[in-house]
Design a protein around this motif. Structure first.
Motif, PDB file in Angstrom:
ATOM      1  N   ALA A 174      77.442  16.354  38.547  1.00 20.06           N
ATOM      2  CA  ALA A 174      78.545  16.710  39.438  1.00 20.06           C
ATOM      3  C   ALA A 174      79.702  17.330  38.664  1.00 20.06           C
ATOM      4  CB  ALA A 174      79.020  15.482  40.204  1.00 20.06           C
ATOM      5  N   PHE A 175      79.980  16.811  37.480  1.00 19.53           N
ATOM      6  CA  PHE A 175      81.047  17.374  36.652  1.00 19.53           C
ATOM      7  C   PHE A 175      80.658  18.776  36.183  1.00 19.53           C
ATOM      8  CE2 PHE A 175      82.611  13.115  36.684  1.00 19.53           C
ATOM      9  CZ  PHE A 175      83.961  13.194  36.363  1.00 19.53           C
TER      10      PHE A 175
ATOM     11  N   GLU B  11      78.716  20.921  37.722  1.00 18.11           N
ATOM     12  CA  GLU B  11      78.790  21.867  38.837  1.00 18.11           C
ATOM     13  C   GLU B  11      80.217  22.345  39.077  1.00 18.11           C
ATOM     14  OE1 GLU B  11      77.117  20.020  42.226  1.00 18.11           O
ATOM     15  OE2 GLU B  11      75.065  19.948  41.415  1.00 18.11           O
ATOM     16  N   LYS B  12      81.192  21.499  38.803  1.00 18.36           N
ATOM     17  CA  LYS B  12      82.591  21.877  39.018  1.00 18.36           C
ATOM     18  C   LYS B  12      83.206  22.525  37.787  1.00 18.36           C
ATOM     19  CE  LYS B  12      86.921  20.119  40.913  1.00 18.36           C
ATOM     20  NZ  LYS B  12      87.689  18.953  41.396  1.00 18.36           N
TER      21      LYS B  12
ATOM     22  N   LEU C  65      87.061  13.450  39.148  1.00 20.17           N
ATOM     23  CA  LEU C  65      86.332  14.666  39.530  1.00 20.17           C
ATOM     24  C   LEU C  65      87.033  15.392  40.669  1.00 20.17           C
ATOM     25  CD1 LEU C  65      83.758  16.456  39.402  1.00 20.17           C
ATOM     26  CD2 LEU C  65      82.708  14.837  40.999  1.00 20.17           C
ATOM     27  N   ARG C  66      87.567  14.636  41.605  1.00 16.64           N
ATOM     28  CA  ARG C  66      88.192  15.235  42.775  1.00 16.64           C
ATOM     29  C   ARG C  66      89.515  15.924  42.429  1.00 16.64           C
ATOM     30  NH1 ARG C  66      88.280  10.867  45.814  1.00 16.64           N
ATOM     31  NH2 ARG C  66      86.212  11.320  46.624  1.00 16.64           N
TER      32      ARG C  66
ATOM     33  N   THR D 289      90.751  16.829  39.203  1.00 17.52           N
ATOM     34  CA  THR D 289      90.863  17.606  37.968  1.00 17.52           C
ATOM     35  C   THR D 289      90.400  19.027  38.239  1.00 17.52           C
ATOM     36  OG1 THR D 289      90.412  15.617  36.659  1.00 17.52           O
ATOM     37  CG2 THR D 289      90.187  17.754  35.550  1.00 17.52           C
ATOM     38  N   PRO D 290      91.228  20.021  37.954  1.00 16.61           N
ATOM     39  CA  PRO D 290      90.848  21.412  38.245  1.00 16.61           C
ATOM     40  C   PRO D 290      89.725  21.896  37.336  1.00 16.61           C
ATOM     41  CG  PRO D 290      92.921  21.347  37.047  1.00 16.61           C
ATOM     42  CD  PRO D 290      92.579  19.921  37.371  1.00 16.61           C
ATOM     43  N   GLU D 291      89.102  22.959  37.759  1.00 12.68           N
ATOM     44  CA  GLU D 291      87.990  23.549  37.000  1.00 12.68           C
ATOM     45  C   GLU D 291      88.444  23.901  35.578  1.00 12.68           C
ATOM     46  OE1 GLU D 291      84.896  27.355  37.315  1.00 12.68           O
ATOM     47  OE2 GLU D 291      86.318  26.912  38.933  1.00 12.68           O
TER      48      GLU D 291
ATOM     49  N   GLU E 186      88.411  16.814  51.201  1.00 16.98           N
ATOM     50  CA  GLU E 186      87.437  16.590  50.146  1.00 16.98           C
ATOM     51  C   GLU E 186      86.593  15.348  50.389  1.00 16.98           C
ATOM     52  OE1 GLU E 186      89.716  16.546  46.601  1.00 16.98           O
ATOM     53  OE2 GLU E 186      90.125  18.681  46.643  1.00 16.98           O
TER      54      GLU E 186
ATOM     55  N   LEU F 138      83.648  21.002  34.768  1.00 14.88           N
ATOM     56  CA  LEU F 138      84.451  20.026  34.033  1.00 14.88           C
ATOM     57  C   LEU F 138      83.648  19.450  32.879  1.00 14.88           C
ATOM     58  CD1 LEU F 138      86.035  18.020  37.005  1.00 14.88           C
ATOM     59  CD2 LEU F 138      87.069  19.881  35.717  1.00 14.88           C
TER      60      LEU F 138
ATOM     61  N   SER G 253      84.819   9.473  40.156  1.00 19.17           N
ATOM     62  CA  SER G 253      84.855  10.332  41.342  1.00 19.17           C
ATOM     63  C   SER G 253      86.279  10.777  41.644  1.00 19.17           C
ATOM     64  CB  SER G 253      84.266   9.589  42.544  1.00 19.17           C
ATOM     65  OG  SER G 253      82.915   9.256  42.317  1.00 19.17           O
TER      66      SER G 253
END
Length: 373
Positions: free
Chosen positions: A234-235, A237-238, A272-273, A275-277, A326, A240, A269
């Motif tokens: 998941a990190f 994909e974003k 992840l939500r 923190t910007p790319e 989100e 991060l 999570s």
């Protein structure tokens, strides 16, 4: 408005007057019994100065001194009793007034008027009682405020999926949407409502201390590796970076493995939500005097000081619109903090706007375990 019966004032005043009367009477009796010992020396000196005449007047002199002292004490008795009564009246009046204020305050709080505050003066026990009453009133006001916020939050959370369900059902009835498409959309909204119900149930159990935990010795390194592997995709994909930072030679931690994973997942999570790319999130653990300290550090937008004290409250959101978009329900941090406390630890955070946040929690080290690499 019903107040404390006047009988309380009368009983307190009567009790003080009885005490004052008994004390004054005892003083008179004791003075009458002990007075000869005090004036006997003076009497002997007078007799010696007067010579033979003094011996014949000894009885009259002794009786005169005793009668004079007795009359003086009897004359002072009503004055002392009156002053005692005045002081008792003032003292009992203050006690009665404070009790009346407390009764009125309790009646107002029972009616839901939680903003009531009593006047605080002095540093004695009665003033301390007023201060404690005000603290209770303030705490109840905060509980009521949060109850209202909770009802509003739950209503708002349910409004969106219910509106969607109504729209999909109408579209299905009108033939606008194919049955399979409408069914998938309805199932998605039902799952969202189910998650909300599960979150509410878990929050209520956490806050009531009814969550079962089964602590056992765990390796912090293994736990953190598992948490990182679970959320690394998941990190990625974003865009991060999720890094691991574990102090060497850490002892095992005493914790429930399922609940510990749940806490770490909530914190990761959250990072992840928000923190910007291109940002970095560091998951780690270190040894502190209070035990094993786990932390999640991010390079997100940070949390303003006025929000930090309430960030662990259920449904509290810094940015409600963004959080709802989100998919968060606003109870993740509440649950995480409650689970940590259920395992015998504590949780807190440090955050700077524009720099990032560090959420950390400590758990006790397992007793009798060796350090692990």
């Amino acid at each position: 408005m019903r107040v404390v019966p006047r009988g309380l004032f009368a009983r307190l005043l009567a009790a003080n007057l009885v005490v004052a009367g008994v004390a004054t009477t005892v003083m008179l009796v004791v003075a009458d019994l002990l007075s000869p010992a005090f004036y006997r020396g003076h009497l002997e000196h007078m007799i010696e100065v007067m010579g033979p005449m003094g011996l014949s007047l000894r009885a009259d002199l002794e009786s005169g001194l005793h009668d004079t002292l007795t009359r003086a004490l009897l004359a002072a008795f009503p004055i002392a009793l009156a002053l005692s009564a005045l002081l008792a009246y003032l003292f009992v009046g203050r006690i009665s007034q404070t009790v009346n204020l407390l009764v009125r305050g309790a009646q107002e709080i029972a009616r839901g008027h939680y903003k009531l505050r009593l006047r605080e003066t002095g540093e004695d026990e009665l003033s301390e009682l007023a201060r404690q009453f005000n603290r209770l009133s303030q705490a109840l006001e905060q509980v009521e405020q949060r109850r209202v916020e909770l009802i509003g939050s739950v209503a708002h959370e349910l409004r969106t999926p219910l509106a969607a369900l109504q729209g999909y059902s109408e579209a299905l009835a009108d033939g606008v949407l194919p049955p399979e498409v409408a069914a998938q959309s309805i199932a998605r909204e039902v799952r969202a409502m189910g998650r909300l119900v599960e979150d509410l149930s878990l929050v209520s159990r956490v806050e009531a201390g009814a969550v079962a935990v089964h602590p056992e010795p765990l390796s912090p390194q293994v736990i953190l590796n598992e948490a990182r592997e679970r959320l690394a995709p998941a990190f990625g994909e974003k865009g991060l970076t999720l890094e691991l930072e574990v102090a060497a030679d850490l002892p095992k931690v005493q914790a429930d493995p399922e609940r510990l994973h749940q806490v770490l997942s909530n914190l990761l999570s959250n990072a992840l939500r928000y923190t910007p790319e291109g940002g970095r999130v560091i998951l780690g653990a270190t040894l502190k005097p209070e035990g094993i300290c786990f932390f999640v550090r991010d390079t997100g937008r940070g949390i303003a000081p006025e929000h930090q004290e309430r960030i662990f409250e259920r449904f509290y959101r810094i940015d409600p619109a963004r959080s709802r978009k989100e998919g968060g329900t606003g109870v993740g941090l509440t649950v995480a903090k409650g689970l940590v406390e259920a395992m015998g630890g504590q949780m807190s955070l440090h955050s700077e706007v524009g720099v990032g946040s560090v959420f950390w929690f400590s758990l006790p080290a397992a007793k009798g375990t060796a350090r692990t690499g």
